[in-house]
Design a protein around this motif. Structure first.
Motif, PDB file in Angstrom:
ATOM      1  N   GLY A  61      91.416 -39.885 -26.204  1.00 31.91           N
ATOM      2  CA  GLY A  61      92.061 -40.019 -24.868  1.00 31.91           C
ATOM      3  C   GLY A  61      93.798 -39.401 -25.229  1.00 31.91           C
ATOM      4  N   GLN A  62      93.956 -39.427 -26.577  1.00 33.43           N
ATOM      5  CA  GLN A  62      95.656 -38.759 -26.855  1.00 33.43           C
ATOM      6  C   GLN A  62      95.733 -38.105 -26.755  1.00 33.43           C
ATOM      7  OE1 GLN A  62      98.009 -40.886 -28.483  1.00 33.43           O
ATOM      8  NE2 GLN A  62      96.790 -42.817 -28.033  1.00 33.43           N
ATOM      9  N   SER A  63      96.378 -37.135 -26.109  1.00 38.30           N
ATOM     10  CA  SER A  63      97.127 -35.471 -26.654  1.00 38.30           C
ATOM     11  C   SER A  63      97.799 -35.371 -27.505  1.00 38.30           C
ATOM     12  CB  SER A  63      97.881 -35.626 -24.959  1.00 38.30           C
ATOM     13  OG  SER A  63      97.458 -35.409 -24.278  1.00 38.30           O
ATOM     14  N   ARG A  64      97.354 -34.121 -27.504  1.00 36.01           N
ATOM     15  CA  ARG A  64      97.837 -33.511 -28.869  1.00 36.01           C
ATOM     16  C   ARG A  64      98.976 -32.303 -28.831  1.00 36.01           C
ATOM     17  NH1 ARG A  64      96.198 -35.384 -34.003  1.00 36.01           N
ATOM     18  NH2 ARG A  64      94.930 -36.723 -33.865  1.00 36.01           N
ATOM     19  N   LEU A  65     100.179 -31.738 -29.042  1.00 35.38           N
ATOM     20  CA  LEU A  65     100.853 -30.889 -28.758  1.00 35.38           C
ATOM     21  C   LEU A  65     100.247 -30.213 -29.772  1.00 35.38           C
ATOM     22  CD1 LEU A  65     104.239 -32.512 -29.541  1.00 35.38           C
ATOM     23  CD2 LEU A  65     103.316 -32.293 -27.502  1.00 35.38           C
ATOM     24  N   PRO A  66     100.608 -28.212 -29.053  1.00 34.77           N
ATOM     25  CA  PRO A  66      99.388 -26.968 -29.637  1.00 34.77           C
ATOM     26  C   PRO A  66      99.733 -27.227 -31.461  1.00 34.77           C
ATOM     27  CG  PRO A  66     102.261 -26.763 -27.702  1.00 34.77           C
ATOM     28  CD  PRO A  66     102.195 -27.925 -28.519  1.00 34.77           C
ATOM     29  N   ASP A  67     100.590 -27.851 -32.048  1.00 35.12           N
ATOM     30  CA  ASP A  67     100.969 -27.308 -33.255  1.00 35.12           C
ATOM     31  C   ASP A  67      99.746 -28.494 -33.600  1.00 35.12           C
ATOM     32  OD1 ASP A  67     102.064 -29.676 -33.159  1.00 35.12           O
ATOM     33  OD2 ASP A  67     103.591 -29.518 -34.142  1.00 35.12           O
ATOM     34  N   GLY A  68      99.017 -29.277 -32.867  1.00 38.18           N
ATOM     35  CA  GLY A  68      98.396 -30.405 -33.732  1.00 38.18           C
ATOM     36  C   GLY A  68      98.671 -31.693 -34.215  1.00 38.18           C
ATOM     37  N   THR A  69      99.921 -31.861 -33.619  1.00 39.11           N
ATOM     38  CA  THR A  69     101.243 -33.292 -33.470  1.00 39.11           C
ATOM     39  C   THR A  69     100.411 -34.245 -32.556  1.00 39.11           C
ATOM     40  OG1 THR A  69     102.558 -32.398 -34.683  1.00 39.11           O
ATOM     41  CG2 THR A  69     103.099 -34.847 -33.297  1.00 39.11           C
ATOM     42  N   ALA A  70     100.381 -35.375 -32.896  1.00 37.22           N
ATOM     43  CA  ALA A  70      99.483 -36.355 -31.878  1.00 37.22           C
ATOM     44  C   ALA A  70     100.780 -36.356 -31.252  1.00 37.22           C
ATOM     45  CB  ALA A  70      98.525 -37.465 -32.464  1.00 37.22           C
ATOM     46  N   LEU A  71     100.780 -35.973 -29.175  1.00 36.38           N
ATOM     47  CA  LEU A  71     102.212 -36.979 -28.952  1.00 36.38           C
ATOM     48  C   LEU A  71     102.605 -37.954 -29.259  1.00 36.38           C
ATOM     49  CD1 LEU A  71     104.366 -35.619 -26.569  1.00 36.38           C
ATOM     50  CD2 LEU A  71     102.495 -36.676 -24.887  1.00 36.38           C
ATOM     51  N   ARG A  72     101.724 -38.977 -29.191  1.00 37.76           N
ATOM     52  CA  ARG A  72     102.051 -39.878 -29.474  1.00 37.76           C
ATOM     53  C   ARG A  72     103.722 -40.599 -30.478  1.00 37.76           C
ATOM     54  NH1 ARG A  72      98.095 -45.559 -30.031  1.00 37.76           N
ATOM     55  NH2 ARG A  72      97.021 -43.905 -31.999  1.00 37.76           N
ATOM     56  N   ASP A  73     103.190 -39.687 -31.700  1.00 29.22           N
ATOM     57  CA  ASP A  73     103.700 -39.685 -33.377  1.00 29.22           C
ATOM     58  C   ASP A  73     104.470 -38.638 -33.074  1.00 29.22           C
ATOM     59  OD1 ASP A  73     101.624 -41.206 -33.894  1.00 29.22           O
ATOM     60  OD2 ASP A  73     100.333 -39.333 -34.894  1.00 29.22           O
ATOM     61  N   ALA A  74     104.696 -37.543 -31.926  1.00 29.05           N
ATOM     62  CA  ALA A  74     105.875 -37.433 -31.364  1.00 29.05           C
ATOM     63  C   ALA A  74     107.065 -38.089 -31.390  1.00 29.05           C
ATOM     64  CB  ALA A  74     106.091 -35.575 -30.745  1.00 29.05           C
ATOM     65  N   VAL A  75     106.236 -38.359 -30.119  1.00 26.56           N
ATOM     66  CA  VAL A  75     107.696 -39.111 -28.986  1.00 26.56           C
ATOM     67  C   VAL A  75     107.753 -41.034 -30.162  1.00 26.56           C
ATOM     68  CG1 VAL A  75     107.787 -41.048 -27.528  1.00 26.56           C
ATOM     69  CG2 VAL A  75     106.233 -38.390 -26.745  1.00 26.56           C
ATOM     70  N   GLU A  76     107.154 -41.413 -30.844  1.00 23.52           N
ATOM     71  CA  GLU A  76     107.653 -42.174 -31.722  1.00 23.52           C
ATOM     72  C   GLU A  76     108.650 -41.304 -32.712  1.00 23.52           C
ATOM     73  OE1 GLU A  76     104.522 -44.480 -32.972  1.00 23.52           O
ATOM     74  OE2 GLU A  76     104.352 -45.215 -31.358  1.00 23.52           O
ATOM     75  N   GLN A  77     108.736 -40.851 -33.068  1.00 25.81           N
ATOM     76  CA  GLN A  77     109.322 -40.313 -34.144  1.00 25.81           C
ATOM     77  C   GLN A  77     111.523 -39.662 -33.728  1.00 25.81           C
ATOM     78  OE1 GLN A  77     107.555 -37.125 -35.812  1.00 25.81           O
ATOM     79  NE2 GLN A  77     106.322 -38.242 -36.710  1.00 25.81           N
ATOM     80  N   ASP A  78     110.580 -39.187 -31.474  1.00 26.62           N
ATOM     81  CA  ASP A  78     112.267 -38.871 -31.616  1.00 26.62           C
ATOM     82  C   ASP A  78     111.761 -39.342 -30.257  1.00 26.62           C
ATOM     83  OD1 ASP A  78     114.793 -37.539 -30.557  1.00 26.62           O
ATOM     84  OD2 ASP A  78     113.648 -35.017 -31.967  1.00 26.62           O
ATOM     85  N   PRO A  79     111.857 -40.662 -30.341  1.00 26.35           N
ATOM     86  CA  PRO A  79     112.087 -40.883 -28.607  1.00 26.35           C
ATOM     87  C   PRO A  79     113.178 -40.862 -27.666  1.00 26.35           C
ATOM     88  CG  PRO A  79     113.168 -42.731 -29.853  1.00 26.35           C
ATOM     89  CD  PRO A  79     112.016 -41.824 -31.015  1.00 26.35           C
ATOM     90  N   GLU A  80     114.203 -40.342 -28.027  1.00 23.84           N
ATOM     91  CA  GLU A  80     115.452 -39.793 -26.895  1.00 23.84           C
ATOM     92  C   GLU A  80     115.696 -38.242 -26.473  1.00 23.84           C
ATOM     93  OE1 GLU A  80     119.233 -40.606 -27.759  1.00 23.84           O
ATOM     94  OE2 GLU A  80     118.675 -42.588 -27.618  1.00 23.84           O
ATOM     95  N   HIS A  91     112.344 -49.216 -21.843  1.00 21.20           N
ATOM     96  CA  HIS A  91     111.051 -49.187 -22.661  1.00 21.20           C
ATOM     97  C   HIS A  91     110.847 -48.585 -23.946  1.00 21.20           C
ATOM     98  CE1 HIS A  91     110.278 -49.339 -17.395  1.00 21.20           C
ATOM     99  NE2 HIS A  91     111.182 -48.114 -18.252  1.00 21.20           N
ATOM    100  N   GLY A  92     112.160 -47.893 -24.510  1.00 20.84           N
ATOM    101  CA  GLY A  92     111.671 -48.156 -26.358  1.00 20.84           C
ATOM    102  C   GLY A  92     110.993 -46.938 -25.994  1.00 20.84           C
ATOM    103  N   SER A  93     109.988 -46.410 -26.518  1.00 20.25           N
ATOM    104  CA  SER A  93     109.256 -45.656 -27.125  1.00 20.25           C
ATOM    105  C   SER A  93     108.273 -44.983 -26.328  1.00 20.25           C
ATOM    106  CB  SER A  93     108.720 -45.237 -28.497  1.00 20.25           C
ATOM    107  OG  SER A  93     107.679 -45.808 -28.937  1.00 20.25           O
ATOM    108  N   SER A  94     107.864 -45.890 -25.330  1.00 19.07           N
ATOM    109  CA  SER A  94     107.005 -46.460 -23.913  1.00 19.07           C
ATOM    110  C   SER A  94     106.816 -44.847 -23.292  1.00 19.07           C
ATOM    111  CB  SER A  94     106.284 -46.978 -23.627  1.00 19.07           C
ATOM    112  OG  SER A  94     105.272 -47.668 -22.284  1.00 19.07           O
TER     113      SER A  94
END
Length: 351
Positions: A61-80, A91-94
């Protein structure tokens, strides 16, 4: 469709379908909206901009960005960049949001979702699951939702429905509400509900996949234990809104013909939804400028353009676009109607 101009952090992102196998049949309506092929008849849910895993799994159920990166990882790396500084402060990175397209091909089982307190105390999960529906397609007849009980129910009723199955008694004690294209409904945690087949809805929800099923027989792979998240009947009853619901109280949660407004951005949901999520209709009868926000856009009609400081993206019916907060103001133009889904509002520090 044109590719967006790149910029630090990327986006906006056009998201591909993300339809894990689920216990009930459906998905034809999603394929029709998205312009895709239906893989099989057990793909009734499309997880959109999802950083939430299906219950009991690591990443289904996890989404991926067009380049294949898991959205959850991308958000955690650059939440702002994705969420904005005020959201991260609170809410932190949620993302505090999960959006789905849902299209049951059979009646969706009667079920409920625990609230935040119950999820934390009994299930060691950070979020319960209040949700909302925006109906984007419906059959001409029989577009029915079953919502809450017309009379109080007790633990013995719940035990009978779960352990032995008594669909006639269960549905017969619930309120039936006819839905039509454009209707929007807030479904509070604890409210038992079921959906007739054929409806296609945009569903906003808290980032949780916790469901307690009051019926499970006849659905693929379900058992009494999995249906109740391993809880016993008494604990299930504690999560259920067991008091009666009047038709008037349900109408207070419903916005009829929410998609019928023309021009600009119009709120789709009752004000009580704001603490959980927000949904707007975007109608480009005139150009709209959207303030910076993490947002999931579901285009339900027409074609148009999203324009930001250094790029333009063409979109059309069935596209799902994730817009990061860091893009700044985004202008929407053309001839389209879309549902914009956003996390709860966060007041600025000191506001």
């Amino acid at each position: 469709m044109s590719a967006p101009t790149s910029r630090p952090g990327g986006g906006p992102y056009v998201l591909a379908p993300n339809q894990p196998r689920r216990p009930y049949r459906g998905g034809a309506g999603i394929a029709a909206l998205r312009g895709t092929l239906q893989i099989d008849d057990h793909r009734p849910e499309d997880f959109l901009a999802s950083t939430t895993s299906a219950y009991g799994t690591a990443d289904v159920g996890q989404s991926r960005l067009p380049d294949g990166t898991a959205l959850r990882d991308a958000v955690e790396q650059d939440p702002e960049w994705f969420l904005g500084a005020e959201h991260v402060r609170r809410h932190g990175s949620s993302t505090q949001l999960l959006v789905k397209l849902i299209n049951p091909g059979q009646r969706l089982f009667a079920h409920l979702h625990p609230d935040d307190d119950y999820a934390r105390r009994r299930l060691d999960e950070p979020n319960g699951k209040t949700e909302a529906w925006v109906v984007v397609d419906a059959p001409a007849e029989g577009a029915t939702a079953y919502l809450g009980f017309r009379e109080e129910v007790g633990p013995a009723d719940v035990a009978r429905w779960v352990d032995h199955g008594d669909t006639g008694d269960l549905l017969g004690r619930m309120n039936e509400v006819e839905l039509a294209v454009g209707d929007a409904f807030l479904v509070p945690a604890g409210l038992a509900h079921a959906l007739a087949p054929g409806l296609t809805i945009v569903e906003l929800q808290q980032p949780s996949d916790l469901s307690v099923l009051l019926e499970w027989r006849g659905f693929d792979g379900l058992t009494a234990e999995s249906a109740t998240l391993g809880l016993d009947a008494g604990e299930v009853f504690d999560a259920l809104e067991s008091t009666s619901r009047s038709a008037e109280s349900l109408e207070a949660l419903l916005v009829r013909r929410a998609l019928s407004a023309e021009g600009g951005a119009t709120s789709l949901l009752p004000a009580a939804a704001d603490r959980f999520f927000r949904a707007d209709l975007l109608d480009t009868a005139r150009e709209i400028t959207l303030e910076p926000s993490f947002a999931v856009l579901v285009v339900v009609e027409g074609v148009g353009d999203l324009t930001w400081d250094d790029g333009t993206l063409g979109v059309g019916r069935g596209d799902v676009v994730l817009v990061p907060h860091g893009l700044g103001d985004v202008r929407v133009s053309g001839d389209l109607r879309a549902v914009r889904c956003r996390p709860p509002r966060v007041e600025p520090a000191g506001g």
